[in-house]
Design an enzyme around this catalytic site. Structure first.
Site, PDB file in Angstrom:
ATOM      1  CD  GLU A 233     -22.113  22.419  82.407  1.00 59.73           C
ATOM      2  OE1 GLU A 233     -23.095  22.932  82.059  1.00 59.73           O
ATOM      3  OE2 GLU A 233     -21.321  21.916  82.015  1.00 59.73           O
ATOM      4  CE  LYS A 366     -20.377  19.583  75.302  1.00 60.68           C
ATOM      5  NZ  LYS A 366     -20.314  18.401  75.999  1.00 60.68           N
TER       6      LYS A 366
HETATM    7  P1  PGA Z   1     -19.140  17.957  79.694  1.00 60.16           P
HETATM    8  O1  PGA Z   1     -20.691  18.249  79.997  1.00 60.16           O
HETATM    9  O2  PGA Z   1     -18.413  19.368  79.411  1.00 60.16           O
HETATM   10  O3  PGA Z   1     -18.705  17.617  81.189  1.00 60.16           O
HETATM   11  O4  PGA Z   1     -18.979  16.798  78.620  1.00 60.16           O
HETATM   12  C1  PGA Z   1     -21.495  19.094  79.211  1.00 60.16           C
HETATM   13  C2  PGA Z   1     -22.487  18.153  78.190  1.00 60.16           C
HETATM   14  O5  PGA Z   1     -22.667  17.114  78.344  1.00 60.16           O
HETATM   15  O6  PGA Z   1     -23.286  18.997  77.374  1.00 60.16           O
HETATM   16 ZN    ZN Z   2     -24.392  16.962  76.899  1.00 56.75          ZN
END
Ligand code: PGA
Ligand code: ZN
Length: 453
Positions: A233, A366
């Site tokens: 990220e 998400k």
């Molecule tokens: P991930 O990580 O997209 O790999 O799940 C993001 C998070 O855990 O917030």
């Molecule tokens: Zn997370």
């Protein structure tokens, strides 16, 4: 009608890790087209909607998405052609029913989400509306319908805590140091993030962030962390054995930047603890090889929150450790933000359970954890009604698609977590927020940070 869907196309493209993902294009009668690309996580929660992958080891190590693409073309598209793209709720419900499984595993949440977001994008464009504005109307419509619902004796069912400001620009929560599954397992904790709590506008927050990020780079170097690379990220991924060392480096960067820790600048953590939780215990390397019980893990986090300017902790406890989460929430929930990510997986039912049991006080949102825009808005509505904070979030596998920036503004979510200020799949969203701030002009409202208690 102009907004009648005439054609839906899908293809396999690649995300920021070079892993295949689904891209969808929704075409309407007036010639407009809406395109969306689906993100993908690495530290995924067990209860997320299912991403359909081909499993054919000859292509992309089994991670191809040709089956999901085929499902868009042969199963979903024929059902949507002829429908109005403005009927987001109807279209999403139709896809949920067509899939027929509780976790979208038949058609694939990646197939369904690509269509769901593509439909919103084309509809916004037909209405000549910026996406954030379109999404704010869609959210308001969904929430209004809820408010109008009554029980059998005519009492209102719905109650919404008025949004502070909708639409509004979110406060970014920005990854500075990466660990866990995002950076080769260097640190136990997954993200050490910056909260620019003293900023008065989104663009000021971003400027502050870049300064801190750059300064942290030189602080790491000064402390002997040579050749520091960035994680998935964009956060620095130093080989650093202790979690509190990461905090010290960040505090040094705050000081060097002239920021007052706790006043202008604060720290957030994504512990992502599910990944070191086995057999009912937390296996932190940092604890000298000892494993911790839920109570001990909660106490450790509490001691950190006392010792450092930490205002937000995500997934401090594991995805199914509800009892531990209750302890953590009673210990810290009045003081700092406690976010459920793997715990809630953007799922209305899991969030409702959390609210009923007094677990966490915020939810990470998400879009691909649940798989449709309509259900995402539903989760935001449930959170808002219960007074839970909301943080719209990207995945570790991202693309140039910037829909979540518009979603955060349109729903007045308050906060956004995209990753660091490096790597263009992250900047695609930060830059979209800059465009939106400019578009809103003097009407631009900034959510900023509000104290938990
Ligand atoms: P991930 O990580 O997209 O790999 O799940 C993001 C998070 O855990 O917030
Ligand atoms: Zn997370």
């Amino acid at each position: 009608m102009n907004d009648t869907i005439t054609r839906i196309h899908a293809r396999e493209v690649l995300d920021s890790r070079g892993t295949p993902t689904v891209e969808v294009e929704v075409h309407c009668a007036d010639g407009s087209m809406g395109r969306a690309i689906v993100p993908s996580g690495a530290s995924t929660g067990k209860h997320e909607a299912a991403e359909l992958r081909d499993g054919d080891a000859k292509r992309y190590g089994g991670k191809g998405v040709r089956r999901a693409v085929q499902n868009v073309l042969t199963e979903i598209a024929p059902k949507l052609i002829g429908r109005s793209a403005s009927d987001q709720g109807g279209i999403d419900r139709m896809m949920i029913d067509l899939d027929g499984t509780p976790n979208k595993s038949r058609l694939g949440a990646n197939a369904i989400l690509g269509v769901s977001l593509g439909v919103a994008r084309v509809s916004a464009s037909i209405q000549s509306s910026p996406l954030w504005h379109y999404l704010s109307n869609l959210a308001a419509g969904a929430w209004q319908t809820w408010l109008n619902l009554q029980d059998e004796v005519g009492r209102p069912l719905g109650r919404i805590i008025p949004p502070r400001d909708t639409p509004s620009l979110p406060l970014p929560m920005v990854n500075l140091i990466s660990g866990g599954l995002h950076a080769g397992g260097n640190l136990d904790f997954q993200d050490f993030l910056f909260l620019p709590i003293g900023s008065r506008s989104y663009s000021e927050a971003l400027e502050m962030t870049v300064e801190v990020y750059r300064t942290l780079g030189s602080v790491l170097k000064q402390h002997g962390f040579e050749g520091v690379l960035v994680g998935d990220e964009g956060g620095y991924g130093p080989k650093m054995p202790e979690n509190d060392r990461a905090i010290e480096m960040i505090l040094a960067a705050f000081a060097k930047t002239g920021l007052n820790a706790g006043k202008d600048a604060a720290i957030a953590l994504d512990v992502a603890s599910t990944h070191f939780y086995h057999d009912g215990r937390y296996h932190l390397r940092d604890a000298g090889g000892e494993s911790l019980s839920s109570e001990e893990m909660a106490e450790l986090l509490g001691s950190w929150a006392n010792a450092y300017p930490i205002l937000s902790i995500e997934d401090g406890l594991a995805e199914d450790d509800w009892a531990g989460w209750k302890i953590l929430t009673s210990m810290l929930g009045k003081k700092i933000q406690l976010i459920g990510d793997d715990l809630f997986v953007t799922n209305p039912e899991r969030l409702k359970r959390g609210i009923a049991e007094g677990v966490a006080n915020a939810v990470l949102v998400k879009v691909n954890q649940i798989g449709t825009l309509t259900e995402t808005l539903e989760v935001l509505r449930i959170a808002r009604e219960a007074g839970y904070r909301t943080v719209i979030s990207a995945r570790s596998g991202e693309t140039e698609d910037s829909t979540i920036a518009d979603l955060a503004v349109g729903t007045g979510a308050g906060q956004i977590k995209i990753g660091s200020v490096a790597r263009s799949e992250r900047l695609a969203k930060y830059n979209q927020l800059l465009r939106i701030e400019e578009q809103m002009g003097s009407d631009a409202k900034f959510a900023g940070w509000t104290r938990v208690s």
